[in-house]
Design an enzyme around this catalytic site. Sequence first.
Site, PDB file in Angstrom:
ATOM      1  N   SER A 182       6.828  12.367  19.792  1.00 40.18           N
ATOM      2  CA  SER A 182       8.239  12.149  19.516  1.00 40.18           C
ATOM      3  C   SER A 182       8.509  11.146  18.407  1.00 40.18           C
ATOM      4  CB  SER A 182       8.953  11.693  20.789  1.00 40.18           C
ATOM      5  OG  SER A 182       8.387  10.483  21.281  1.00 40.18           O
ATOM      6  N   HIS A 210       9.421  18.226  22.469  1.00 39.87           N
ATOM      7  CA  HIS A 210       9.729  18.294  21.040  1.00 39.87           C
ATOM      8  C   HIS A 210       9.031  19.467  20.356  1.00 39.87           C
ATOM      9  CE1 HIS A 210      11.751  14.341  20.945  1.00 39.87           C
ATOM     10  NE2 HIS A 210      10.892  14.042  21.916  1.00 39.87           N
ATOM     11  N   LYS A 241      17.110  19.019  24.190  1.00 39.61           N
ATOM     12  CA  LYS A 241      16.787  19.039  22.761  1.00 39.61           C
ATOM     13  C   LYS A 241      17.134  20.415  22.180  1.00 39.61           C
ATOM     14  CE  LYS A 241      13.595  15.254  23.357  1.00 39.61           C
ATOM     15  NZ  LYS A 241      14.090  14.897  24.698  1.00 39.61           N
TER      16      LYS A 241
END
Length: 396
Positions: A182, A210, A241
Amino acid sequence: MDLFEKCRSYHQADELKEKNIYPYFHRLESRQNTEVTMEGERRIMLGSNNYLGLTADEEIIHASIEALKKYGTGCSGSRFLNGTLDMHLELEKELADFLQQEDCVTFGTGFQSNLGIISAIVGRDDVMLCDRENHASIYDGCQLSPGTVRRYKHSDMADLEKKLQAIPKECGCLIITDGVFSMSGDIAKLPEITALAEKYGARVMVDDAHGLGVIGEGGRGTASYFGLEDKVDIYMGTFSKSLASLGGFMAGRHYVADYIRHNSRPFIFSASIPPANCAAALASLRRLRAHPELPEHLRELAGYAREGFTARGVKIRKSDAGVPTPIIPLYTGTVENTLRKDKALFQAGVYVNPVLPPATPASECLLRTSYMATHTKPILDEAMDIIAKVLNSENN
């Protein structure tokens, strides 16, 4: 000693406020988008994990509103009891299918997912091997587990093998790694990790918070990127996300998922994902499946940003990944320099995230920038011009 003495003696935040470089809790007054209104001013958003830009998408918002009307504001209970909606099951089925796994379990947040997975699956006589740069939620999940945690140097396969060799054969072992890290945007060395796991009889868990929607075929993540879907035992991901919502999940073999459903305390004793969030995640997943070009466009923009920073003389960490990820750290050195640069960028109209100790060594602080598929090249050029002016100036 009074329990609250530590609170009374904590002055770090006040000291930063006195210097006018306190970087946290800026007031957002608009949708999370490529450009936002923050504290009354327009800012270019380079500090969001909204990788596909779907939080402001009208179809996703509509799906969330319709679920709110149909199911109400919440489930008022855990999935284990009264809190399982038909939509939860639909989301789990479609996620498992997307990731080419047998089963899936959803959690209230991504952080809670790591707590719930690790604490349930790792027993007292088991060992967890963690990359030193793994997310904090992984380490908290390890602390919640009765097993033993050992850290290996970031992406250092020799150190990982050394740790594996020291584990008694009668102990179970789980290797846990971020897929895309990240802070740095690095991609885990998954081929080497899975090969070592097979050699030493360990299992592999990948936190792809991610990676999902970012790399791999159609955005399927890190294992897909390497063609190793059958070598990863536990997939973890989040909805906050790329999937523009809130919540998290694990995917894997049916018998592993079913064990977690019946043994994970963070799962059993937490309320289920609210209907609006579930609907937003499901609609975002369907959008991703229907438009596999979205992650490709995101990676193209990430590459454009990397080239743009280099052309403007901004020092960035060279990516050792075979593909540009939408996380580009800008290294700024000391804590005070980092916060002053962050303040100057904010005042000039660009929002980024300062990353300070303990997340980094004291002399290796950085400004984390991240990108969305909905950014345009003119917006990125505007932001990069501002960043270059601020970072290359000795007066800021």
